[in-house]
Design an enzyme around this catalytic site. Structure first.
Site, PDB file in Angstrom:
ATOM      1  N   ARG A 107     -46.677 -23.739 -19.102  1.00 43.71           N
ATOM      2  CA  ARG A 107     -46.012 -24.878 -19.727  1.00 43.71           C
ATOM      3  C   ARG A 107     -47.008 -26.010 -19.930  1.00 43.71           C
ATOM      4  NH1 ARG A 107     -41.399 -27.053 -16.604  1.00 43.71           N
ATOM      5  NH2 ARG A 107     -41.022 -28.091 -18.590  1.00 43.71           N
ATOM      6  N   SER A 108     -46.943 -26.641 -21.081  1.00 47.58           N
ATOM      7  CA  SER A 108     -47.818 -27.764 -21.390  1.00 47.58           C
ATOM      8  C   SER A 108     -47.630 -28.900 -20.385  1.00 47.58           C
ATOM      9  CB  SER A 108     -47.538 -28.268 -22.810  1.00 47.58           C
ATOM     10  OG  SER A 108     -48.310 -29.405 -23.098  1.00 47.58           O
ATOM     11  N   ARG A 155     -50.750 -30.369 -18.079  1.00 45.39           N
ATOM     12  CA  ARG A 155     -51.165 -31.776 -18.117  1.00 45.39           C
ATOM     13  C   ARG A 155     -51.297 -32.384 -16.726  1.00 45.39           C
ATOM     14  NH1 ARG A 155     -48.591 -33.961 -23.703  1.00 45.39           N
ATOM     15  NH2 ARG A 155     -48.551 -31.917 -24.704  1.00 45.39           N
ATOM     16  N   GLU A 194     -51.461 -16.124 -11.616  1.00 52.16           N
ATOM     17  CA  GLU A 194     -52.700 -16.559 -10.962  1.00 52.16           C
ATOM     18  C   GLU A 194     -52.790 -18.073 -11.129  1.00 52.16           C
ATOM     19  OE1 GLU A 194     -53.588 -14.544 -13.931  1.00 52.16           O
ATOM     20  OE2 GLU A 194     -53.411 -12.564 -13.019  1.00 52.16           O
ATOM     21  N   GLN A 212     -44.550  -3.516  -9.506  1.00 51.02           N
ATOM     22  CA  GLN A 212     -44.822  -4.515  -8.468  1.00 51.02           C
ATOM     23  C   GLN A 212     -43.646  -5.479  -8.317  1.00 51.02           C
ATOM     24  OE1 GLN A 212     -48.477  -6.481  -9.504  1.00 51.02           O
ATOM     25  NE2 GLN A 212     -47.549  -7.718 -11.080  1.00 51.02           N
TER      26      GLN A 212
END
Length: 197
Positions: free
Chosen positions: A110-111, A115, A138, A182
């Site tokens: 997500r932007s 940020r 990750e 997984q």
């Protein structure tokens, strides 16, 4: 061709793409479906090995990985995981995703989180055709402050692309697939790679 919101919804309804738990309609927009953070994490233990020789003998690589990776951490409801500046951690998505052999998925962070310095995937953002399971994230905190991450918070978005034909070697049919099914924050299995190729 990338699927639009209407097509994503239809593929979910038809069972061509499976996401469990099924996303609410308002989690689907434009070309993505929102995904949330799960409750399982792993961290790297400081100073447990001087280095990891990624091209060394398999047994040595695995031994080094065993020394540097924590056991899986499972958070209780309402608890937060704190990711400190400069720290790398593994986590999973709350949702399990199953793709057919003719669709590839793409994970984007997500932007709003970027940020703040949060990278959701360091490099691995492709979800292979034939994939089934939770997605390992990750995380890396490149910001200046610790970040509190809570299970079920919106963490990223998946988009889907239809291939020109079904894959001949979808993930679920590959003998060398290391992360089939997984369900936890699975550590690197690089020691399973065939180094001769």
């Amino acid at each position: 061709m990338r699927l639009c919101d209407r097509d994503i919804y239809q593929h979910l309804q038809d069972g061509k793409i499976k996401i469990d738990p099924t996303p609410d309609y308002d989690q689907i927009s434009g070309v993505t479906v929102d995904i949330r953070l799960g409750n399982k994490f792993r961290v790297f233990e400081d100073h447990q090995a001087p280095f990891i020789d990624l091209s060394g003998p398999k047994a040595q690589v695995q031994e080094a990985l065993d020394h540097v990776m924590s056991d899986e951490i499972e958070l209780e409801e309402g608890k937060a995981f704190f990711l400190h500046p400069g720290e790398l951690a593994l986590a999973i998505t709350h949702e399990s995703v199953t793709l057919p052999d003719n669709i590839v998925g793409w994970l984007d962070g997500r932007s709003s989180l970027a940020r703040l310095g949060l990278m959701v995937h360091v490099t691995a953002h492709r979800i292979d055709p034939g994939w089934s399971g939770n997605i390992v994230l990750e995380f890396y905190n490149s910001g200046k402050l610790p970040l509190a991450l809570r299970p079920k918070m919106k963490i990223g978005a998946l988009s889907f692309e239809v291939l020109s034909a079904p894959a001949e070697k979808p993930y679920n049919a590959r003998v060398d697939a290391k992360y089939k099914g997984q369900a936890g924050a699975v550590a690197s299995r690089i020691s399973s790679d065939d180094q001769s190729k």
